[in-house]
Design an enzyme around this catalytic site. Sequence first.
Site, PDB file in Angstrom:
ATOM      1  N   LYS A 231       0.826  -1.205   0.000  1.00 31.91           N
ATOM      2  CA  LYS A 231       0.000   0.000   0.000  1.00 31.91           C
ATOM      3  C   LYS A 231       0.870   1.269   0.000  1.00 31.91           C
ATOM      4  CE  LYS A 231      -3.650  -2.543   0.075  1.00 31.91           C
ATOM      5  NZ  LYS A 231      -3.070  -3.891   0.112  1.00 31.91           N
ATOM      6  N   GLN A 232       0.235   2.414  -0.237  1.00 31.55           N
ATOM      7  CA  GLN A 232       0.977   3.681  -0.340  1.00 31.55           C
ATOM      8  C   GLN A 232       1.798   3.946   0.914  1.00 31.55           C
ATOM      9  OE1 GLN A 232      -2.303   3.325  -1.088  1.00 31.55           O
ATOM     10  NE2 GLN A 232      -2.908   4.602  -2.829  1.00 31.55           N
TER      11      GLN A 232
END
EC number: 2.6.1.50
Length: 442
Positions: A231-232
């Site tokens: 994920k970011q």
Amino acid sequence: MSPRDLSRRQFIAVTSATLLASQLPAEGVDLKSDDATKLAIEGGSKSLKNPSQKLIRWGEPERERLLSLLSQSTLLYWKAPQTTLLIQRFREHYPLKHVMTCSSGTAAVHVAIAAAGIGPGDEVITTPITDMGTVIGILFQQAVPVFADLNPHDYNLEIADVERKITSRTKAIIAVHLAGNPSKLNQLKQVADQHGLILIEDCAQAWGAAYQGKPVGTIGHIACWSLQDSKQITCGEGGIVASNDERFGQRLQPFADKGIDRNNVKQATEILATNYRMSELQAAFAAAQMTRMQGIAAQRAKLGNLLTREIQGLPGITAHQVDERDRCSYYSYILRIQPKFIHCGREQFVKALNAEGIAASAGYIPEPLYKKPLFQNHSFFAGRWPIREMGLTKMDYTKISCPEAEAILETCVLIRINQAMDEDYIRGIGAGIRKVTRHFTA
């Protein structure tokens, strides 16, 4: 000057210059002797000659938080320093009253479903293009995932099909902001309110995304985020579930902590819940990552939107559609090829992109969730599905079809985007996509 005013020599000179100009490569394309039509896979020059800068995801902020752990006497989450700081920093971006840290994004979604009171035979409408983590909690609550079709180019729930799928058993809608692209939240919330349903936002891929100026996760009744490694922002594994709705907010913590209400530990346990607690180690790392989130999201949004401008209107290609009022944080960039214009298979198209130096892959997930064997066989619990055997549902996943979702998975191409890339690199990706597309549409 008209052609009749030109001498023969002048005419040849002018037409030769015009022909030469028409054959020059487009601005920004670094191709010389090979010209802009010869693919790298066939011996031409690559569109991306230099690799992107190395992605550095952690450093001193994370080190500082982890070192601070050494002075703690416990790593249990409850009112501990790292979890407290993580929740504080989370709320700086997402003004939500009730926040519970979890061991994963899957856990966060399960907690949301349980806190919403979803039980045996209840139906939850969601997307067929998502990670299994979106539906695991539905199934473990003995409820029924109901799959609605998607919009063709933003890849989120189609409102009209959501409405068609509502029955007397429907209790909730889970909107997945796929690839960081906000769903049509106002319309979904309106549908939910009209039918007395609970809207849960799955923001696993959407850190920093915004819907019409508001952070995703702040419009539905409950929202969930993932801190899994891809994920970011991340702490390896982890999640957060949060709500401003008093009906559900106070239930989040017990449902993630074996049914124990930490504000009143002597109170008898009244609910069946599992252990989804996040440790202080994870929270420390996530708290540091939270300081990076807005910068990462802004950079990804800028780069993804630039790539859209680079390929917009290209015959045979449909760009990732994002509402201009929204901010997509581009977990990945998803385009679609149009088979009637592209004279090759998708695998060949992607191999050509890879040869140009572009990190691309064919498809997203192999098939819609309802086509997975455990859905086709209704074999969720030791080969059985108790609620179907008891007559609490007549759902038959062998008869389910979401045509647009299936078409998306057959024609989509994923382009990797991350915050270490710069605009020149994205322009190189755009040039490579144009080059490959023009070759296969000529």
